[in-house]
Design an enzyme around this catalytic site. Structure first.
Site, mmCIF file in Angstrom:
data_model
loop_
_atom_site.group_PDB
_atom_site.id
_atom_site.type_symbol
_atom_site.label_atom_id
_atom_site.label_comp_id
_atom_site.label_asym_id
_atom_site.label_seq_id
_atom_site.Cartn_x
_atom_site.Cartn_y
_atom_site.Cartn_z
ATOM 1 N N GLU A 79 13.058 7.293 42.471
ATOM 2 C CA GLU A 79 12.037 6.728 41.594
ATOM 3 C C GLU A 79 11.548 7.731 40.550
ATOM 4 O OE1 GLU A 79 11.871 6.734 44.930
ATOM 5 O OE2 GLU A 79 12.316 4.659 45.426
ATOM 6 N N SER A 107 15.235 -7.382 45.953
ATOM 7 C CA SER A 107 13.894 -7.875 46.276
ATOM 8 C C SER A 107 13.268 -8.674 45.143
ATOM 9 C CB SER A 107 12.987 -6.712 46.687
ATOM 10 O OG SER A 107 12.740 -5.895 45.575
#
Lengths: 321, 285
Positions: A63, A42
């Site tokens: 994360e 991305s």
């Protein structure tokens, strides 16, 4: 000041500029490392990963661990930059960022992409209208709502040695160019983009360009609007905001974020304590996100230039009273 | 040194760590005593025999790292650090009081010798992974230890870190699980079944072994293997008893975080003094 803004598409998208900037950082400082959580595609950093396997780590979809690993890398002497989509870089890992980084006096750069309506097709689950509020509440954090590529690339480099949590929320593409390529930026120093006397529009992130469009519409009506980009939502350029409050007597804020806790909140808190003038906020009115194109979402949440114009009219009425 | 003397020396230091813990927590009138006492043997072995640290230079960049992910066991590390000269022993009596530099949970910003700030469970192993990654990038032979709690393994971030460490073959990383089988509201089996931690970590691609948490020589051998391990991270599961072998604490139905009134502290110290006599350790009255 001289602006590049025309309202048209940018010369280069942030996705095209990000990797070269990280590479510059790698050359500038051997301690800079970059971590991602399976979203390299991305921000187009896969080539960077291949080229610098000793500086770039794909942590996989985890994360929380990525934040901890970054915290550990800092302890071992490194300067980590980490990226995920904004909800996963902030909301999902708030405790890790707050404690493992902030409270523990470590320095990590967080990059949250596709903040707010820029999440478009990914919809409500990915649409973060609260990241500014979350990150603002971390003591000593620096919070940047990226307005254009030039500002982002400059601050990525200039904040390299900044201590504590530094958070960038950034669009990935379609953010119109606002600043000249050689413009310089400073943490805590806002910029007056257009001079004006009747009111001040303080806008951040993708709403900065929207505010410039609104300023033109207002000018056609003979209303002189000053447009200010705070550059950093925190630390806020308090002297500049208060000067605007004093000189124009009313403020409209515009942000791609919940009106609670973000730019509008920060400005209102400061102004109400020090120079009470009306502060009217354009932003998300305490709602969740949804699927749609940027244009659809701007319509849904009232984030078009015309919405700022309407708010400006209201603001001027309040000023008269 | 022969094995008998080696055991005696390590057990003596473990006892002194335990005394420091009880003195500190008793001075405050209570605290996280159960899961703190049971680390004494491991810390004795680690600090006396292995960990390359400099009390006079706590931030020495070449040190081995110790992350105590179960941050509430801070007093165990503080006691060991005080005995090793990182800060004055008397400071232990200020544990967890307003304005102290010794907060109950591990704090790297306040306590010399503490490498990571922890307390919100589940975050330490990731930090240890980052440290291990950093030592690899810097091409040093530094080791990273990370103490985990068994209840703490309920936090999913540990398993993210376990996968990460295995994927990257972080050989300098050794996790040490304080497997006392108890957590705040009851046993692991009552609250959240852990199963066999050795098998779980092996399934993630780690080396893992079970060691008697009271046996200083067994711990010594396991840590020695950790220093030589290549290619993958390792886990040492310490089979421990919450309350750390002080009968009057161990027998309490819930000793995780408790008030320690003078009477209980006296009973604990009485037991520790008898142990001191047995091991030939001098203890101030």
């Amino acid at each position: 000041m001289k602006l590049r803004y025309t309202g048209s598409k940018p010369e280069a998208d942030i996705t095209q500029l990000f990797s070269p900037t990280m590479e510059e950082l790698f050359e500038l400082d051997e301690k800079v490392v970059y971590l991602d959580a399976d979203l390299m595609g991305s921000l187009k950093t896969q080539e960077l990963w291949k080229k610098h396997p000793d500086r770039v780590f794909n942590c996989g979809i985890q994360e929380a661990n990525m934040v901890g690993v970054a915290a550990g890398l800092f302890l071992a002497g490194y300067k980590p930059y980490i990226h995920s989509f904004s909800p996963f870089a902030t909301r999902r890992v708030f405790d890790q960022v707050f404690l493992s980084v902030g409270y523990a006096k470590k320095s990590v750069h967080l990059i949250g992409s596709d903040a707010g309506i820029m999440a478009t097709d990914n919809g409500g689950t990915h649409m973060c209208f609260e990241d500014l509020a979350l990150m603002r509440s971390i003591p000593g954090a620096c919070v940047v709502d990226v307005s254009d590529a030039a500002m982002f690339m400059y601050l990525l480099k200039s904040t390299k040695d900044r201590e504590g949590v530094t958070y960038f929320r950034t669009p990935r593409r379609n953010a119109p160019d606002i600043y000249e390529k050689d413009e310089t930026f400073e943490v805590g120093k806002g910029k007056v983009l257009t001079e004006g006397e009747d009111l001040t529009i303080i806008a951040s992130g993708v709403m900065t360009a929207t505010a410039l469009a609104a300023q033109r519409l207002l000018a056609e009506e003979g209303i002189s609007a000053r447009v200010v980009d705070p550059i950093t939502v925190k630390p806020l350029d308090e002297a500049l905001v208060l000067r605007c409050a004093e000189e124009t007597g009313v403020i409209v804020t515009a942000e791609n974020h919940n009106v609670i806790g973000g730019l509008g909140g920060a400005v209102a808190e400061l102004v109400s304590e020090n120079c009470p003038v009306p502060v009217l906020r354009v932003g998300i009115r305490d709602q969740y996100g949804q699927v749609g194109t940027e244009a659809f979402l701007r319509e849904q949440y009232g984030l078009n230039p015309e919405d700022i114009v309407k708010k400006a009219h209201l603001a001027l009425e309040k000023k008269k009273k | 040194m022969n094995e008998r003397d080696e055991r005696l020396e390590l057990e003596r230091f473990a006892l002194r760590i335990r005394i420091g813990i009880v003195e500190a927590i008793a001075a405050k009138g209570g605290g996280h005593i159960g899961g703190t006492l049971d680390l004494a043997e491991f810390l004795s072995v680690l600090y006396l025999r292995f960990l390359r640290v400099r009390p006079e230079e706590p931030d020495w960049a070449g040190r081995d790292y110790l992350v105590c992910s179960k941050g509430h066991s801070g007093p165990a590390l503080y006691s060991a650090l005080a005995l090793q000269g990182f800060f004055p022993y008397e400071l232990l009596r200020t544990l967890n009081r307003g304005g102290t530099t010794l907060p109950g949970h591990c704090d790297r910003t306040k306590v010399p010798g503490i490498d990571a700030t922890t307390g919100s469970l589940g975050q330490g192993l990731s930090i240890a992974c980052g440290l291990a990654m950093g030592t690899r990038l810097s091409h040093t032979d530094q080791k990273v230890f990370c103490i985990l709690g068994d209840g703490e393994l309920g936090e999913g971030q540990n398993w993210e870190a376990a996968a990460f460490a295995a994927h990257h073959g972080l050989e300098s990383l050794t996790a040490v699980l304080d497997w006392n089988k108890m957590q705040i509201d009851g046993s692991n089996d009552e609250v959240l079944r852990l199963g066999d931690p050795v098998e779980k970590f092996k399934a993630f691609g780690w080396d893992a072994e079970l060691v008697d948490g009271k046996d200083v020589l067994a711990i010594r051998d396991a840590v020695s293997r950790a220093y030589r391990r290549k290619g993958r991270p390792g886990l040492i599961v310490l089979d421990t008893v919450k309350g750390g072998n002080i009968p009057c604490i161990q027998e309490l139905p819930n000793n995780h975080c408790i008030g320690v009134p003078a009477q209980l502290a006296d009973r604990a110290m009485e037991f520790l003094r008898s142990e001191a006599k047995r091991l030939g350790v001098e203890v101030a009255e």
